[in-house]
Design an enzyme around this catalytic site. Structure first.
Site, PDB file in Angstrom:
ATOM      1  N   LYS F  99       0.866  -1.175   0.000  1.00  0.00           N
ATOM      2  CA  LYS F  99       0.000   0.000   0.000  1.00  0.00           C
ATOM      3  C   LYS F  99       0.900   1.221   0.000  1.00  0.00           C
ATOM      4  CE  LYS F  99      -2.898   2.868   2.970  1.00  0.00           C
ATOM      5  NZ  LYS F  99      -3.720   2.964   4.203  1.00  0.00           N
ATOM      6  N   GLY F 160      -8.099   8.349  10.333  1.00  0.00           N
ATOM      7  CA  GLY F 160      -8.389   8.346  11.764  1.00  0.00           C
ATOM      8  C   GLY F 160      -9.430   9.354  12.212  1.00  0.00           C
ATOM      9  N   ALA F 186      -9.410   5.078   4.639  1.00  0.00           N
ATOM     10  CA  ALA F 186      -9.269   6.218   5.551  1.00  0.00           C
ATOM     11  C   ALA F 186     -10.587   6.959   5.804  1.00  0.00           C
ATOM     12  CB  ALA F 186      -8.241   7.217   5.054  1.00  0.00           C
ATOM     13  N   GLY F 187     -10.861   7.193   7.069  1.00  0.00           N
ATOM     14  CA  GLY F 187     -11.959   8.054   7.472  1.00  0.00           C
ATOM     15  C   GLY F 187     -13.290   7.372   7.752  1.00  0.00           C
ATOM     16  N   ASN F 208      -9.353   0.747   9.735  1.00  0.00           N
ATOM     17  CA  ASN F 208      -8.434   0.454  10.839  1.00  0.00           C
ATOM     18  C   ASN F 208      -8.900   1.141  12.119  1.00  0.00           C
ATOM     19  OD1 ASN F 208      -6.334   0.205  12.653  1.00  0.00           O
ATOM     20  ND2 ASN F 208      -4.727   0.592  11.201  1.00  0.00           N
ATOM     21  N   THR F 209      -8.773   2.464  12.171  1.00  0.00           N
ATOM     22  CA  THR F 209      -9.059   3.192  13.408  1.00  0.00           C
ATOM     23  C   THR F 209     -10.431   2.895  14.000  1.00  0.00           C
ATOM     24  OG1 THR F 209      -7.602   4.978  12.689  1.00  0.00           O
ATOM     25  CG2 THR F 209      -9.196   5.508  14.407  1.00  0.00           C
TER      26      THR F 209
END
Lengths: 66, 261, 261, 66, 261, 261, 66, 66
Positions: F99, F160, F186-187, F208-209
């Site tokens: 990535k 995040g 992301a997000g 992830n987050t």
């Protein structure tokens, strides 16, 4: 003899009329409205109203609001 | 903006579609300046017990004489209390204009549509010009209009939240279906929110907190004034539809290919 | 609005933060009226091959002399074509102001950030005042600014779509991070969209389609003008924060409870 | 002899200068810019340019655009 | 999803938080397949005059026996009609579960909160398990709950519009303030809409049109089922707060700088 | 969900359209449990200098052997650094999956599309399976695809931030126009965000987050897994269009009027 | 003698009971509910109800609904 | 003689090979990758690399990341 003014109990010795009360409190008649035992009293009738024991008086005026 | 575009409300022809509330200003003189630049036709005030000890000024002296004073019934928790405050206000000199505000819920200050409807019925019969602050619900708005409300005032979002027109879906339906003017009250946080309401076809907006607590309330009042007339003008001028694709605003110039036609 | 609030752009002090495009108007005289009410300082035009057979008017005669003419490079599919159009425009008399528009994608007319950056580098070196129409991307916007762009012009949504500021999340970041003015170009469909951009802190907006194809383009031009100054004024006046709870704008009147204090 | 004007091929018999071409086409010099074989020619130079075979001429003017 | 997370409703422990309506399916067998994959505990049906001439099947034969049948009062324009339909439904065998739907407005099919409240009062007294379809208004939702509603069912957007939770601002307040379960009914157009409702803390959702008119209603029913349990699980698992800045999910590796520490 | 619906990516047939990042978990065993319930096919990891003094476990021992390991190049500020990290990762045993993450901006961690493109070109040539994290821009996404990217991974909102798909307008265009899979990275803050991406037609999402910092990361991982398959299933099942009006899902029962037909 | 069935007027010569009517119409008793002059009649009472002039009968059943 | 390990300067007296260094540091060969003066060194080559003055060594391993 006691009465309630804006939720606060007050007591007086000798008879007192509504306009005398307003004057005594130093309130400006132009900017207020007075409710005596839930009925609105127009300025000209203030002198006619003599306070009785347990009377409930509300003195209201305008403030900022949305 | 078209000079002839006046709002017929309570038998008056209203020029400014920005109604302004007078709460929360840091001072009356500052409020006065804001009202002077925004030039509202209708200004709201509230009622409160006089505190004999404090010698506060008379707010009415800081509101341009040309303004229609509209007292609200804030503090009322049911129709009877609202009616009582309305009568006191009238006796105190604001005349027939009354904003009905009946709130049970102290957290979100959301209006009680049923008690509000009852107050509308009583006060309209008594000859008041009644503008109910309400939760945007078509069936209750219809009843309020039928009961004689001069307008209905659905909330955009909770009072003082500055969150904007979060109820757009329902307010748009009121605008299409209700026969009296729809005035968005509460929650408008920025001029673009007010502008959006006017573009939707609302008759007017009522703003207080967003002006009163801005860093510069006078400049913000002017900004709301301009945004409201912009939104109204756009509504009258006929907004173009939006689409999913692009549509060139310039010719896709041919000469660059140097193709032989 | 504050008279001193001028936008420093290309060595000029710009009074109106509403830039207007001249495409799609049903007639030049109508466009002229719209420009006269909106009073833009900067107006965009495009270039096209002359059609000897058709005797169309000269558009420049319908644009107030006071306006800065900014040609766009619409039709360019790469940096070289954009540079070529820019030079032609300058020779044709628009002076140093150029809006770079490099588009490969004919469906959404989205800008090509990389070819646009190359054109910025070349034209800035040649002394042009370069305003690139771009896809809102922080890294490329930084490069364009470093290469000498006078401003960056991210899209709000596809050209002519009237969908508004759908790229708000990214545009807000540009406003905070990019050192040159951020001007939202393309997609603004209503005055409230333009007002919102200004409240976000954008330096200006460029509008064409939403004005040109409105039912009444002249009134719509005025509406956009007012909404832009309202949004700018609100930005300068300091918008209040929004919250999740309500906050009373009126005192919760005590007398109604008749409680004995 | 042939040349390309705005993408269209045209042919002429006798020599022709740029300004003569513009005049012949009835184009208003004030509102146009002329490109001759990819270089821009200022008005004062139009008379100096005599068209040659296969020359490519673009005559451009402003139109509405966003 | 946690096996113990059951919804207490009408004295029952409900496993599936996806209630499904049976209208608009192209055929009963197709509907049956959709119900078999979605495994709802509660399924809604409507009542209609029998057409002696047409020999349509009995819809009840296509609904799994394990499902709780809940008739709706669609077609009712006031409380009396709703009560009458409810009694007919009970006599017809759906038992005590009734979805109150009182609609005056035929364009947006918005519920009449006041007539709905009256029907709740009457039917709750008669022992019905009453679920009122309502316009999201806190004061009326409170009254319905106090009158004995087993849950309140605010609309997300107009019936069959597939527009999603356009009333989010108001529904979130109901979720926080109303003591009975809040079930979003009407307007949910996609599984992500249903998932969002559950993440907000709604007790359940009722979906009909989005499943019935999907290209593949059976697969769509399964998608809604999974999205609802995902949203519920997320609510229970505690969604992380969102922020305005980024927060690295990877270490910003140091070795690349080769700095001497 | 259809068993045959596999995602062709990097020469593999991927079953789970939920890619999971391994940062920010409070412990490796907890992360392991989350991965076991979510069953991702692709898991991302980062690289860092070994701290000889600390005796931390080997994260690889906590990732199911069946997972494809994809290292990211976090920490890289330009293409060269990204390439260097990619080679180290390959040497360290993650194989060809990489990535690309090139970030200059430390506040929003927004990707640098131009340096990212350069890294794609180099690494694709070296035989890596390259998935670039990028800012949603059609022209750069096209170049990355042409340069050999196996997929493009536009951001939904800053890393995040848990703000969701704020770039929807641009991501939808990528989905329609880009020939390689579009994976939102992301997000994404909630399962409904992930579900929405899949309904839009995205090939997959990377989370992830939102999982790692949830109160219960294991339950949240399961919720995301279900929401992703629900969204994918809905996309395949053909979501019904949304409309502005209501459309009855029940017959508007006639018998209540008692009209004589 | 006439009666109204689901809003349609019908006429009969000789006396008819509710259950006979249902049977005559070929309606399946299991899937319907019958309202006679605004009161719901349970299946077991159908035979007891003889139609009178101007009676209003509604026969209702379930259909799909949301 | 000094070298840089993961950005920290270290000094040694007698010759040292890469694998000896890894061992001395107690690092687990399975979970790391080693870069010697910007080139990646495979495990089998560690013994062949003798540290020289000013050598730059990076020892990298995997951690959680998104």
């Amino acid at each position: 003899m006691v009465f309630i003014l804006n939720g606060k109990q007050e007591s007086i010795e000798k008879p007192l009329s509504l306009d005398a009360l307003i004057a005594a409190k130093g309130l400006c008649p132009e900017k207020i409205v007075v409710e005596h035992n839930f009925s609105i009293i127009s300025k000209e009738d203030w002198p006619k109203i003599m306070l009785k024991d347990q009377d409930m008086i509300e003195v209201i005026s305008f403030v900022g609001g949305g | 903006m078209n000079m002839e575009d006046l709002l017929a409300l309570g038998g008056r022809s209203i020029k400014s579609r920005l109604l302004i509330g007078t709460g929360k200003f840091s001072s009356y003189p500052l409020m006065k300046k804001a009202l002077e630049v925004a030039q509202p036709d209708i200004v709201t005030v509230a009622l409160r017990r006089v505190d004999a000890s404090s010698k506060t000024d008379n707010i009415l002296e800081y509101i341009p004489k040309s303004c229609i004073l509209m007292a609200n019934t804030s503090g009322a928790r049911n129709a009877d209390e609202a009616v009582r405050i309305a009568r006191l206000a009238k006796a105190a000199g604001t005349g027939p204009w009354i904003k009905i505000e009946v709130v049970q819920d102290q957290k979100y200050l959301l209006p009680d549509n049923l008690e509000t409807l009852k107050a509308v019925e009583t006060l309209a019969k008594e000859g008041f010009i009644v503008l109910p602050y309400m939760s945007p619900d078509l069936s209750m708005a219809r009843r309020m209009a039928d009961a004689g409300a001069a307008a209905v005032m659905p909330l955009g979002s909770p009072i003082g939240s500055n969150r904007g027109v979060k109820t757009r879906e329902l307010v748009e339906i009121l605008v299409r279906e209700i026969k009296v003017p729809v005035i968005v009250d509460a929650g408008l946080g920025s001029p673009s929110d007010a502008c959006e309401c006017m573009e939707m076809g609302c008759a007017a907006v009522l703003v207080n907190t967003a002006i009163a607590i801005a860093r510069d309330p006078v400049a913000m009042a002017k900004a709301f004034k301009d945004a409201v007339s912009a939104g109204r003008a756009a509504y009258l001028a006929g907004l173009a539809a939006s689409g999913n694709k692009a549509s060139a605003s310039s010719p896709l110039t041919g000469f660059l290919r140097n193709e032989i036609l």
